[in-house]
Design a protein around this motif. Structure first.
Motif, PDB file in Angstrom:
ATOM      1  N   UNK A  25      81.120 -32.220  -3.292  1.00 56.81           N
ATOM      2  CA  UNK A  25      80.800 -30.720  -3.686  1.00 56.81           C
ATOM      3  C   UNK A  25      80.894 -30.650  -5.069  1.00 56.81           C
ATOM      4  N   UNK A  26      79.877 -29.457  -5.650  1.00 57.75           N
ATOM      5  CA  UNK A  26      79.671 -29.371  -6.912  1.00 57.75           C
ATOM      6  C   UNK A  26      80.361 -28.084  -7.194  1.00 57.75           C
ATOM      7  N   UNK A  27      80.560 -27.440  -8.725  1.00 54.36           N
ATOM      8  CA  UNK A  27      81.363 -26.452  -9.247  1.00 54.36           C
ATOM      9  C   UNK A  27      80.632 -25.209  -8.434  1.00 54.36           C
ATOM     10  N   UNK A  28      79.189 -25.090  -8.326  1.00 54.94           N
ATOM     11  CA  UNK A  28      78.657 -24.124  -7.514  1.00 54.94           C
ATOM     12  C   UNK A  28      79.011 -23.945  -6.477  1.00 54.94           C
ATOM     13  N   UNK A  29      79.120 -24.938  -5.491  1.00 49.75           N
ATOM     14  CA  UNK A  29      79.628 -24.767  -4.068  1.00 49.75           C
ATOM     15  C   UNK A  29      81.203 -24.294  -4.104  1.00 49.75           C
ATOM     16  N   UNK A  30      81.972 -24.541  -4.893  1.00 51.13           N
ATOM     17  CA  UNK A  30      83.274 -24.206  -5.057  1.00 51.13           C
ATOM     18  C   UNK A  30      83.277 -22.824  -5.552  1.00 51.13           C
ATOM     19  N   UNK A  31      82.690 -22.248  -6.399  1.00 54.60           N
ATOM     20  CA  UNK A  31      82.500 -20.915  -6.870  1.00 54.60           C
ATOM     21  C   UNK A  31      81.897 -20.146  -5.763  1.00 54.60           C
ATOM     22  N   UNK A  32      81.070 -20.547  -4.820  1.00 58.04           N
ATOM     23  CA  UNK A  32      80.319 -19.785  -3.699  1.00 58.04           C
ATOM     24  C   UNK A  32      81.607 -19.547  -2.726  1.00 58.04           C
ATOM     25  N   UNK A  33      82.453 -20.641  -2.394  1.00 62.41           N
ATOM     26  CA  UNK A  33      83.368 -20.636  -1.559  1.00 62.41           C
ATOM     27  C   UNK A  33      84.370 -19.556  -2.042  1.00 62.41           C
ATOM     28  N   UNK A  34      84.834 -19.535  -3.331  1.00 65.25           N
ATOM     29  CA  UNK A  34      85.576 -18.555  -3.746  1.00 65.25           C
ATOM     30  C   UNK A  34      85.078 -17.438  -3.514  1.00 65.25           C
ATOM     31  N   UNK A  35      83.636 -16.930  -3.897  1.00 69.18           N
ATOM     32  CA  UNK A  35      83.342 -15.531  -3.644  1.00 69.18           C
ATOM     33  C   UNK A  35      83.231 -15.162  -2.034  1.00 69.18           C
ATOM     34  N   UNK A  36      82.891 -16.273  -1.130  1.00 72.61           N
ATOM     35  CA  UNK A  36      82.889 -16.056   0.090  1.00 72.61           C
ATOM     36  C   UNK A  36      84.230 -15.377   0.697  1.00 72.61           C
ATOM     37  N   UNK A  37      85.415 -15.946   0.131  1.00 75.53           N
ATOM     38  CA  UNK A  37      86.815 -15.901   0.629  1.00 75.53           C
ATOM     39  C   UNK A  37      87.276 -14.425  -0.209  1.00 75.53           C
ATOM     40  N   UNK A  38      86.431 -13.891  -1.161  1.00 72.28           N
ATOM     41  CA  UNK A  38      86.899 -12.745  -1.541  1.00 72.28           C
ATOM     42  C   UNK A  38      87.506 -12.756  -2.965  1.00 72.28           C
ATOM     43  N   UNK A  39      87.675 -13.788  -3.546  1.00 77.57           N
ATOM     44  CA  UNK A  39      88.402 -13.996  -4.837  1.00 77.57           C
ATOM     45  C   UNK A  39      87.121 -13.356  -5.865  1.00 77.57           C
ATOM     46  N   UNK A  40      87.748 -13.042  -7.174  1.00 80.97           N
ATOM     47  CA  UNK A  40      86.892 -12.523  -8.271  1.00 80.97           C
ATOM     48  C   UNK A  40      86.664 -13.872  -9.173  1.00 80.97           C
ATOM     49  N   UNK A  41      85.390 -14.187  -9.175  1.00 85.22           N
ATOM     50  CA  UNK A  41      84.977 -15.502  -9.958  1.00 85.22           C
ATOM     51  C   UNK A  41      84.402 -15.131 -11.096  1.00 85.22           C
ATOM     52  N   UNK A  42      84.289 -13.893 -11.823  1.00 85.20           N
ATOM     53  CA  UNK A  42      83.990 -13.582 -12.869  1.00 85.20           C
ATOM     54  C   UNK A  42      84.329 -14.443 -14.078  1.00 85.20           C
ATOM     55  N   UNK A  43      85.685 -14.254 -14.162  1.00 83.26           N
ATOM     56  CA  UNK A  43      86.295 -15.148 -15.184  1.00 83.26           C
ATOM     57  C   UNK A  43      86.070 -16.820 -15.125  1.00 83.26           C
ATOM     58  N   UNK A  44      86.116 -17.163 -14.269  1.00 79.26           N
ATOM     59  CA  UNK A  44      85.551 -18.682 -14.064  1.00 79.26           C
ATOM     60  C   UNK A  44      84.285 -18.886 -14.405  1.00 79.26           C
ATOM     61  N   UNK A  45      83.503 -18.157 -14.160  1.00 77.58           N
ATOM     62  CA  UNK A  45      82.091 -18.494 -14.285  1.00 77.58           C
ATOM     63  C   UNK A  45      81.925 -18.255 -15.725  1.00 77.58           C
TER      64      UNK A  45
END
Length: 164
Positions: free
Chosen positions: A134-154
């Motif tokens: 898994x890449x970082x992009x995959x993890x961020x997409x998973x967070x987005x699908x789960x409903x988490x706010x990933x703007x700070x992580x990005x």
């Protein structure tokens, strides 16, 4: 059976015979061949010992057959078993275990008059597919699908993730 050629088959059959009613079970045959651990017990304590000295002529042939079965590319059953045992016990003990498995298989083949078909053949010979990395992009997409706010992580990672 993988690893056993015509000459080895003749030697094995001439040593043990074709009538398996002589042996009460496969453990008796394995012990007679010298592939079972010797018994050393004192005061109800079992001590670790080597394999027995029986099977003066049969044991070397079975060890050679076990080595040959590791190189068989058409049927990697014994090679996979060897690799699993070698991780825990080491090379020599794994070879003895494979020779023992071969002798047990020969016993059942002669007793039941069936070809070599181990019960766990498919389970052992088919390798499990490797898990994808898994890449970082995959993890961020998973967070987005789960409903988490990933703007700070990005912002911290300096990545732009494309929405799906």
């Amino acid at each position: 059976m993988p690893g056993i050629g015509p000459l080895a088959a003749v030697i094995i059959l001439s040593e043990i015979g074709t009538n398996m009613d002589v042996f009460q079970s496969h453990t008796r045959l394995v012990s007679w061949c010298g592939l079972a651990p010797a018994s050393n017990e004192s005061a109800y304590k079992k001590k670790s010992v080597r394999i027995s000295k029986a099977g003066e002529y049969l044991k070397p042939i079975l060890m050679q057959c076990a080595l040959a079965s590791l190189n068989d590319k058409d049927n990697p059953y014994f090679k996979r078993k060897y690799e699993r045992i070698k991780k825990r016990r080491g090379h020599k003990k794994a070879l003895i275990a494979i020779a023992r498995k071969m002798m047990v298989s020969i016993f059942h083949m002669l007793k039941e008059n069936k070809p070599f078909e181990p019960v766990d053949h498919k389970k052992v010979t088919i390798r499990k597919p490797k898990k994808p990395k898994y890449t970082i992009e995959d993890a961020l997409n998973l967070f987005k699908i789960s409903g988490f706010d990933t703007s700070g992580l990005e912002k911290q990672i300096n990545l732009t993730v494309t929405p799906d």
